[in-house]
Enzyme design. Structure first.
Site, short mmCIF file in Angstrom:
data_model
loop_
_atom_site.label_atom_id
_atom_site.label_comp_id
_atom_site.label_asym_id
_atom_site.label_seq_id
_atom_site.Cartn_x
_atom_site.Cartn_y
_atom_site.Cartn_z
N HIS A 83 0.85 -1.19 0.00
CA HIS A 83 0.00 0.00 0.00
C HIS A 83 0.88 1.23 0.00
O HIS A 83 1.87 1.29 0.73
CB HIS A 83 -0.90 0.00 1.24
CG HIS A 83 -2.01 1.00 1.14
ND1 HIS A 83 -1.82 2.34 1.35
CD2 HIS A 83 -3.32 0.85 0.82
CE1 HIS A 83 -2.96 2.97 1.18
NE2 HIS A 83 -3.88 2.10 0.87
N TYR A 212 -7.39 10.35 5.56
CA TYR A 212 -7.31 11.27 6.70
C TYR A 212 -8.23 12.45 6.40
O TYR A 212 -8.07 13.14 5.39
CB TYR A 212 -5.89 11.79 6.89
CG TYR A 212 -4.87 10.73 7.24
CD1 TYR A 212 -4.83 10.16 8.50
CD2 TYR A 212 -3.93 10.32 6.29
CE1 TYR A 212 -3.88 9.19 8.82
CE2 TYR A 212 -2.97 9.35 6.60
CZ TYR A 212 -2.96 8.79 7.86
OH TYR A 212 -2.02 7.84 8.17
N PRO A 304 -1.18 6.28 17.88
CA PRO A 304 -1.42 5.54 16.64
C PRO A 304 -1.48 6.43 15.41
O PRO A 304 -1.80 5.94 14.32
CB PRO A 304 -2.78 4.89 16.91
CG PRO A 304 -3.46 5.81 17.85
CD PRO A 304 -2.38 6.37 18.74
N LYS A 308 3.51 3.40 14.08
CA LYS A 308 4.91 3.06 14.31
C LYS A 308 5.11 1.99 15.38
O LYS A 308 6.19 1.41 15.48
CB LYS A 308 5.68 4.32 14.75
CG LYS A 308 5.68 5.45 13.75
CD LYS A 308 6.44 5.13 12.50
CE LYS A 308 6.57 6.33 11.58
NZ LYS A 308 7.19 5.99 10.30
N TYR A 393 7.04 8.76 7.05
CA TYR A 393 5.81 7.97 7.16
C TYR A 393 6.10 6.47 7.11
O TYR A 393 5.53 5.68 7.87
CB TYR A 393 4.86 8.39 6.03
CG TYR A 393 3.45 7.90 6.15
CD1 TYR A 393 2.67 8.17 7.28
CD2 TYR A 393 2.85 7.22 5.09
CE1 TYR A 393 1.35 7.74 7.35
CE2 TYR A 393 1.52 6.81 5.16
CZ TYR A 393 0.78 7.05 6.30
OH TYR A 393 -0.52 6.65 6.37
#
Length: 396
Positions: A83, A212, A304, A308, A393
């Site tokens: 992804h 998001y 979250p 990570k 990221y």
């Protein structure tokens, strides 16, 4: 130690006693076992709970490399999916980042954590690894000496003492590892003042990206887990009970905040799991106290917002396994001496990015809201900023 009438006679032993059967503990157990080191995993919950507890499912490229390097990636190769796209929905419109083409050009791999844990557990047990379920470590003692011990409560309620050369606490922020630290242990803590209602829905993903959404009513998030399961997040008031919102209210609020009227409807389904998460960060000043080493959530808690936690756990487990093997096989203690500093470099990097993400996704007072919108606009328009985002990221 526990009163004698509640203590089982006899003592157990292992070179390394591992507390906790999450990703950190099971990766560590597998790697130690393959190095010929006698170890045991003590897990406070039952096997079924370990195999079914839902957690994040985004694995960093480094995590995939670690699992592949040690032959622990069979399930990941068969059922995981790459992804690499984020979609941001804001008051200023929608934009997408194909982060596979940015930064270091690395994707995430989507693989539900309970499936990863099942793979790791099977590999460990099939290789002859010892694991005790429903056995709760309650205290680590003599960590400043050469023979630490772990007091563990077994399923029948009696307590047994395990002797070890080293103890690896992978049992979370509330586990015996942390509780057994000396009073002078340094802990860095930050409450970000934000809470999320985390949801698992029996519904196909509605986006081909991680979604998001920022909205005056609060943040909303969409993360695919499988073809039939999707994780959602909704920002909520601190102290909100997890069951306070009806399913209809949840879906209506998700539609509103993710601007379904503008960008297409969400695929609805039954909510099968819900929990309220208070976004906090917590880091120990050192991850070693004598013969006691900490990894995973026992070493550092991370919000979250940037996925990570499990990735840090796998990185720490590999570093600790290599260091323990060098010490126990060759009396080379350099790796153990460097373990804490090496891990903390990665932990603080992840904490910084997680903090940045929280600022990107949550506004409130006018100044903070202005900063959030400026940060989002820079991410939308600046290639330099996009490359930095992609590196952070996926990186660990």
């Amino acid at each position: 130690m526990t009163d004698s009438q509640h203590t089982r006679d006899g003592r157990e032993s292992a070179d390394v006693v591992i507390l906790g059967a999450g990703p950190a503990g099971l990766v560590l157990g597998n790697l130690l076992l393959r190095s010929g080191i006698d170890c045991v995993v003590l897990e406070r919950t039952a096997r079924d709970h370990v195999l079914n507890r839902a957690r994040a499912g985004f694995l960093a490229a480094h995590t995939v490399r670690v699992l592949r390097r040690h032959g622990l990636d069979e399930g990941l190769r068969r059922r995981g999916s790459e992804h690499g796209v984020c979609e941001f929905r804001t008051e200023d419109g929608l934009f997408r980042l194909d982060y596979r083409q940015l930064g270091n050009g690395e994707p995430h791999t989507v693989y539900p954590q309970h499936e990863l844990v099942a793979d790791l557990l099977a590999a460990y047990v099939d290789s002859g690894g010892r694991i005790r379920f429903e056995t709760e470590a309650v205290q680590v003692g003599d960590a400043d000496g050469a023979r630490p011990w772990v007091a563990a409560r077994e399923p029948d309620g009696l307590t047994v003492r395990w002797r070890a050369r080293y103890v690896a606490a992978c049992d979370g922020r509330h586990g015996a590892g942390r509780k057994s630290l000396p009073d002078e242990a340094v802990r860095h803590h930050r409450d970000h003042g934000v809470s999320w209602l985390g949801l698992l829905a029996e519904a196909p993903p509605s986006l081909d990206a991680v979604g998001y959404a920022t909205h005056p009513r609060g943040f909303a998030g969409h993360m695919a887990r499988s073809a039939d399961i999707t994780r959602y997040y909704l920002q909520c008031e601190r102290g909100t009970p997890a069951d306070d919102w009806s399913e209809e209210r949840i879906w209506d609020e998700l539609d509103l905040r993710m601007r379904s009227a503008d960008h297409g409807p969400l695929r609805r389904g039954r909510i099968v799991q819900r929990a309220v998460v208070d976004l906090e960060s917590d880091v120990l000043g050192t991850l070693r106290h004598g013969s006691l080493f900490l990894a995973g959530d026992a070493a550092a808690l991370i919000s979250p917002s940037a996925a990570k936690g499990a990735n840090l756990a796998v990185l720490e487990a590999e570093l600790l396994a290599e260091a323990l093997a060098a010490d126990l096989h060759r009396s080379d203690s350099e790796g153990l001496a460097r373990y804490s500093d090496r891990c903390l470099t990665h932990i603080w990097r992840a904490q910084e990015f997680s903090h940045w993400m929280i600022g990107l996704l949550h506004g409130a007072p006018p100044f903070q809201e202005g900063m959030r919108r400026s940060r989002m606009e820079s991410l939308r328009t600046s290639r330099t900023h996009q490359d930095w985002f992609a590196e952070q990221y996926v990186g660990i």
